[in-house]
Design an enzyme around this catalytic site. Structure first.
Site, PDB file in Angstrom:
ATOM      1  N   ASN A   1       0.873  -1.178   0.000  1.00 38.44           N
ATOM      2  CA  ASN A   1       0.000   0.000   0.000  1.00 38.44           C
ATOM      3  C   ASN A   1       0.908   1.225   0.000  1.00 38.44           C
ATOM      4  O   ASN A   1       1.429   1.614   1.038  1.00 38.44           O
ATOM      5  CB  ASN A   1      -0.895  -0.038   1.254  1.00 38.44           C
ATOM      6  CG  ASN A   1      -1.748   1.211   1.389  1.00 38.44           C
ATOM      7  OD1 ASN A   1      -1.856   2.000   0.452  1.00 38.44           O
ATOM      8  ND2 ASN A   1      -2.350   1.385   2.555  1.00 38.44           N
ATOM      9  N   TRP A   2       1.083   1.793  -1.174  1.00 35.73           N
ATOM     10  CA  TRP A   2       2.037   2.909  -1.301  1.00 35.73           C
ATOM     11  C   TRP A   2       1.463   4.228  -0.807  1.00 35.73           C
ATOM     12  O   TRP A   2       2.182   5.218  -0.713  1.00 35.73           O
ATOM     13  CB  TRP A   2       2.494   3.042  -2.758  1.00 35.73           C
ATOM     14  CG  TRP A   2       3.428   1.958  -3.208  1.00 35.73           C
ATOM     15  CD1 TRP A   2       4.126   1.106  -2.394  1.00 35.73           C
ATOM     16  CD2 TRP A   2       3.782   1.606  -4.547  1.00 35.73           C
ATOM     17  NE1 TRP A   2       4.902   0.262  -3.151  1.00 35.73           N
ATOM     18  CE2 TRP A   2       4.705   0.544  -4.477  1.00 35.73           C
ATOM     19  CE3 TRP A   2       3.407   2.089  -5.811  1.00 35.73           C
ATOM     20  CZ2 TRP A   2       5.259  -0.039  -5.618  1.00 35.73           C
ATOM     21  CZ3 TRP A   2       3.959   1.507  -6.944  1.00 35.73           C
ATOM     22  CH2 TRP A   2       4.871   0.454  -6.856  1.00 35.73           C
ATOM     23  N   LYS A   3       0.172   4.257  -0.537  1.00 38.72           N
ATOM     24  CA  LYS A   3      -0.496   5.481  -0.053  1.00 38.72           C
ATOM     25  C   LYS A   3      -0.144   6.657  -0.980  1.00 38.72           C
ATOM     26  O   LYS A   3       0.039   6.456  -2.181  1.00 38.72           O
ATOM     27  CB  LYS A   3      -0.106   5.755   1.406  1.00 38.72           C
ATOM     28  CG  LYS A   3      -0.317   4.538   2.305  1.00 38.72           C
ATOM     29  CD  LYS A   3      -0.098   4.818   3.761  1.00 38.72           C
ATOM     30  CE  LYS A   3      -0.291   3.538   4.568  1.00 38.72           C
ATOM     31  NZ  LYS A   3      -0.139   3.716   5.996  1.00 38.72           N
ATOM     32  N   HIS A   9      -9.595   1.584   4.953  1.00 37.42           N
ATOM     33  CA  HIS A   9      -8.334   1.796   5.666  1.00 37.42           C
ATOM     34  C   HIS A   9      -8.563   2.832   6.771  1.00 37.42           C
ATOM     35  O   HIS A   9      -9.316   3.782   6.587  1.00 37.42           O
ATOM     36  CB  HIS A   9      -7.258   2.268   4.683  1.00 37.42           C
ATOM     37  CG  HIS A   9      -5.885   2.233   5.274  1.00 37.42           C
ATOM     38  ND1 HIS A   9      -5.448   3.192   6.167  1.00 37.42           N
ATOM     39  CD2 HIS A   9      -4.864   1.352   5.150  1.00 37.42           C
ATOM     40  CE1 HIS A   9      -4.215   2.891   6.548  1.00 37.42           C
ATOM     41  NE2 HIS A   9      -3.837   1.771   5.939  1.00 37.42           N
ATOM     42  N   GLU A  41      -5.661  -4.102  11.182  1.00 37.06           N
ATOM     43  CA  GLU A  41      -4.622  -3.081  11.275  1.00 37.06           C
ATOM     44  C   GLU A  41      -4.864  -2.195  12.494  1.00 37.06           C
ATOM     45  O   GLU A  41      -5.596  -1.198  12.405  1.00 37.06           O
ATOM     46  CB  GLU A  41      -4.631  -2.210  10.020  1.00 37.06           C
ATOM     47  CG  GLU A  41      -4.333  -2.969   8.742  1.00 37.06           C
ATOM     48  CD  GLU A  41      -3.645  -2.080   7.736  1.00 37.06           C
ATOM     49  OE1 GLU A  41      -2.599  -2.463   7.227  1.00 37.06           O
ATOM     50  OE2 GLU A  41      -4.160  -0.968   7.479  1.00 37.06           O
ATOM     51  N   GLY A 101       2.680  -0.862   4.447  1.00 36.84           N
ATOM     52  CA  GLY A 101       2.827   0.530   4.019  1.00 36.84           C
ATOM     53  C   GLY A 101       4.294   0.870   3.864  1.00 36.84           C
ATOM     54  O   GLY A 101       4.914   0.598   2.826  1.00 36.84           O
TER      55      GLY A 101
HETATM   56  P1  PGA Z   1       2.706   0.578   7.767  1.00 38.24           P
HETATM   57  O1  PGA Z   1       1.279   0.815   7.083  1.00 38.24           O
HETATM   58  O2  PGA Z   1       3.250  -0.697   7.217  1.00 38.24           O
HETATM   59  O3  PGA Z   1       3.518   1.785   7.378  1.00 38.24           O
HETATM   60  O4  PGA Z   1       2.497   0.504   9.236  1.00 38.24           O
HETATM   61  C1  PGA Z   1       0.372  -0.239   6.989  1.00 38.24           C
HETATM   62  C2  PGA Z   1      -0.932   0.252   6.412  1.00 38.24           C
HETATM   63  O5  PGA Z   1      -1.312   1.391   6.675  1.00 38.24           O
HETATM   64  O6  PGA Z   1      -1.590  -0.476   5.658  1.00 38.24           O
END
Ligand code: PGA
Length: 224
Positions: free
Chosen positions: A7-9, A102, A151, A208
């Site tokens: 998940n590159w956001k 999310h 999460e 992420g």
């Molecule tokens: P993170 O993000 O690996 O940076 O904790 C995970 C996510 O938000 O899906």
């Protein structure tokens, strides 16, 4: 089915994606063991880029078995005059997966359970498999979710991944739809995923931060 999901956001540019893609493909091309695991369907890698780059990434990975593309969100509207929205209908021909609910969307974009329910139903209608994220056992689990990611908010982006026992406890508390995969997300990286995998109870990870580095993400894929 097991999944490793990137998940590159909103944390990557086109130039960085081009480099990521080249580096990841280069490592994968030299790794016949990982290629075999992917083509034998032992697990799937799903990459969720920002919308404008979905097609670029898809075109680069399309030929490789076991690598799929996902969207980070879909609209709660079916179609119409909604400037800036991207609907499941628009995504259906280019992605097979979408991250829904999310915690960042719930918090910063005030997504309600009602919105999430609509998104899940549009995904269902347009054959997009939702990757439903839940923060705890009070978030609704929809029966149409083939992939569920637990999460905990305090573990996301903090470097403090959740205790394995807590993740297993949550699995027991929620009504996991039959046949669905149970993923963990929250500071997952190549140094900690084996703690979860070793239990045989966790089917993969929504990643992420660690997914932004192609070498680190590849290291994670090797552990799957
Ligand atoms: P993170 O993000 O690996 O940076 O904790 C995970 C996510 O938000 O899906």
């Amino acid at each position: 089915m097991k999944y490793l999901i990137a998940n590159w956001k909103a944390q990557i540019t086109l130039a960085e994606i081009i480099e990521w893609t080249e580096t990841f493909k280069d490592q994968l091309s030299q790794d016949t063991k990982l290629q075999k695991k992917l083509s034998d369907n032992e697990f799937k890698i799903i990459i969720a880029p920002p919308y404008p780059y979905i097609l670029y990434v898809k075109n680069h990975f399309e030929q490789l078995p076991g690598i799929e593309i996902g969207a980070q969100n879909v609209s709660a509207y079916k179609e119409g005059k909604y400037t800036g929205e991207v609907t499941a209908k628009a995504l259906k021909d280019i992605t097979s997966y979408a991250i829904i609910g999310h915690s960042e969307r719930r918090e910063y974009f005030h997504e309600s359970e009602e919105d999430i329910e609509k998104k899940i139903s549009f995904c269902d209608q347009y054959n997009i498999a939702p990757i439903l994220c839940i923060r705890n056992d009070t978030d609704t689990v929809y029966p149409e979710s083939p992939i569920l990611a637990f999460e905990p908010v305090e573990a996301i982006g903090t470097g403090e991944n959740a205790d394995v026992s807590y993740v297993l406890e949550m699995k027991k508390k929620i009504q996991l739809p039959e046949g669905s995969s149970y993923l963990y997300g929250g500071s997952a990286d190549s140094t900690n995923i084996n703690d979860y995998l070793d239990t045989g109870e966790i089917d993969g990870f929504l990643v992420g931060t660690a997914s932004l580095d192609p070498r680190e993400f590849y290291a994670m894929a090797r552990e799957m």
